[in-house]
Motif scaffolding. Sequence first.
Motif, PDB file in Angstrom:
ATOM      1  N   GLN A  24       0.849  -1.188   0.000  1.00 50.04           N
ATOM      2  CA  GLN A  24       0.000   0.000   0.000  1.00 50.04           C
ATOM      3  C   GLN A  24       0.889   1.244   0.000  1.00 50.04           C
ATOM      4  O   GLN A  24       1.389   1.644   1.058  1.00 50.04           O
ATOM      5  CB  GLN A  24      -0.929  -0.025   1.232  1.00 50.04           C
ATOM      6  N   ILE A  69      -3.327   1.772   4.706  1.00 54.70           N
ATOM      7  CA  ILE A  69      -3.808   0.433   5.063  1.00 54.70           C
ATOM      8  C   ILE A  69      -4.998   0.541   6.016  1.00 54.70           C
ATOM      9  O   ILE A  69      -6.010  -0.147   5.861  1.00 54.70           O
ATOM     10  CB  ILE A  69      -2.660  -0.388   5.706  1.00 54.70           C
ATOM     11  N   ASP A 121      -8.001   1.521   4.135  1.00 59.03           N
ATOM     12  CA  ASP A 121      -8.516   0.358   3.403  1.00 59.03           C
ATOM     13  C   ASP A 121      -9.380  -0.509   4.307  1.00 59.03           C
ATOM     14  O   ASP A 121     -10.482  -0.919   3.946  1.00 59.03           O
ATOM     15  CB  ASP A 121      -7.347  -0.502   2.901  1.00 59.03           C
TER      16      ASP A 121
END
Lengths: 293, 316
Positions: B292, B299, B302
């Motif tokens: 990432q 992250i 996400d």
Amino acid sequence: MADLLELLVSATASGCVYGLIALAYLLVLRPTGVINFASGEWAMMGAYAAYVISDAGGLPPILAIPAAALVLAIIGWLTEWLTVRPLVERGAGHLAPILALLGMLVIYHQVVLLSFSEDQYPLDGPFGFGRIEFGLLAGSYQDFFIVGATIAIFIGFWLFFERTVWGRSFEAVAINRRAAALMGINLRMVTALSFAGAAAIAATAGVLDSPRGSVEANMSLPLAVQGFSALIIGGINRVEGALLGGIVLAFAEDLTRRYAPIPSGLALGVTPVLLITFLLVLPNGILRAKEAK
Amino acid sequence: MGAAIRWGGAALIMCVVPFLLPLYEMDVYRKMLFWVALAISYNFLFGIAGQMALSHFAFAGIGAYTVVILMTQAGVPLLLAIPLALGLAGILAFIVSFAATRLEGFYLALATLAFAQLFIVILDEGGALTGGTGGLTSYKLPLVFGFEIQGPWLAIAMALVLLLTLAFLLRIDRSWYGRACRAIRDNGEAAAAMGVDVKRTKIMAFTLTSVMAAGAGMVYAFFDNTVNPPVFGLENAFMLLFMVIIGGSGSHLGAIVGAVLLRLLQDMLEPFVGQFHVMGLGILMVVVILVQPKGLVGIWDDLVGRKRAGRRKAKP
């Protein structure tokens, strides 16, 4: 006079080592646009590989050089496969592989530090220690061996790039990746080979250099810095530029250290000053790119 | 009003904490604040303005050394030495960035790396002025109303530098100027076509963030009342780059998370695993870039985003 000539011989040998590291940078930079700061680590790892091969493996030093180059070629290829290829295929910019390789640099360095102690290890040159004279020119066996080996390597690469279809395909990728791919050149193969080749060349530089000092983990940073400085001085567009830049840099360093009326510590400033000057005044280096045929 | 309370609260917490910590932990804490302050301004330079410069620590060093030299060797009072040192850092940064605007990508990295190297060579060889490789030691801040500024009070000074840096950069990030910086980072030619003065924007970003680094360096100089070359060397310059990338480059929160995490990793792991924690740093760097590119903050986004998306899907 004899003093000057002796200095020139050892400066030429240092310049050849810098030139080889610059070539390792160039091999990766030309086709991919990525500057690989781990080149200095590869040189250091090559020296350690040669030490292990000749010390534990018992191979003669002359055979330890290609063996170390082969080991590093595999490491270079693995590095490309693990960290660069996924980024290129995802279409990440040039910056991402540069940063990933910086991370790899740290990993390489720590692996070596953890596998060996922080000691310095001796490495013999293929012709041992000794001095040789050719008329006025005098220097150690190792200095002359470095110069000879480097010239042979550069002639080999020059012929490869200029005279073979494979070499021309590298150049085509360097000029225009997309067009080269459309012409049927396998980009993956070219990138993988350039990393493997660069690691092998850097390893050779490390193995050639270490009999003049010793094998140690700290050798990587100066070699990395002098390598990219030589690359910028010589110009990133031509293979010969790497060698020329290395020799110019080594001469400037050694002559300043020996003859300039400044403390030797200040002579360490020669490399950054030259690098800044070239970046600002002659960003394309001494050798210009060839006109397109 | 809400913003004022938030900032005031943050300042209060950051200023009270050092008085509650034992001496060693207090030292760890204030050094962490130093790194966070540098990471925040470096994130603006690298993550938002897109300039991969490796001179940030050198400018912190310029601030630290200048203020100490002015005070101890030229006898300049502190209140005058501070603006003079900031001014010197600003002028040097302006010259460096003016020269470097022609350089892009890794060429800028090489030029600023050479500048940082040159700075260390000068420190090592500066004789009595810079104290050579040993640096300058055993100087002291002047007494303020008979009161000695030391220990946790310096942590407060660093916290104020940090908050000022953050508040200022957050503000300009949301302005026209911040958007111009991001536009240049993403596509310089397009930004120029939209009417952004690329050269001026780049010089401003470099000069501004370098002066902020000098400000943090100045406070740092009085932590242990010693400044020496290794602190401002290349190793730490790369460490700063790693912090910003691992935390999430381009994000202010990311810079803070990266700096705090890597400092904690170092301080907590080093006694147990020695040099081994540096390997973890390399692995973290490679993994973050591969998984990432927006770093740990990315992250986190996400994960939270996926959860939200999952919840939305669950509801018919």
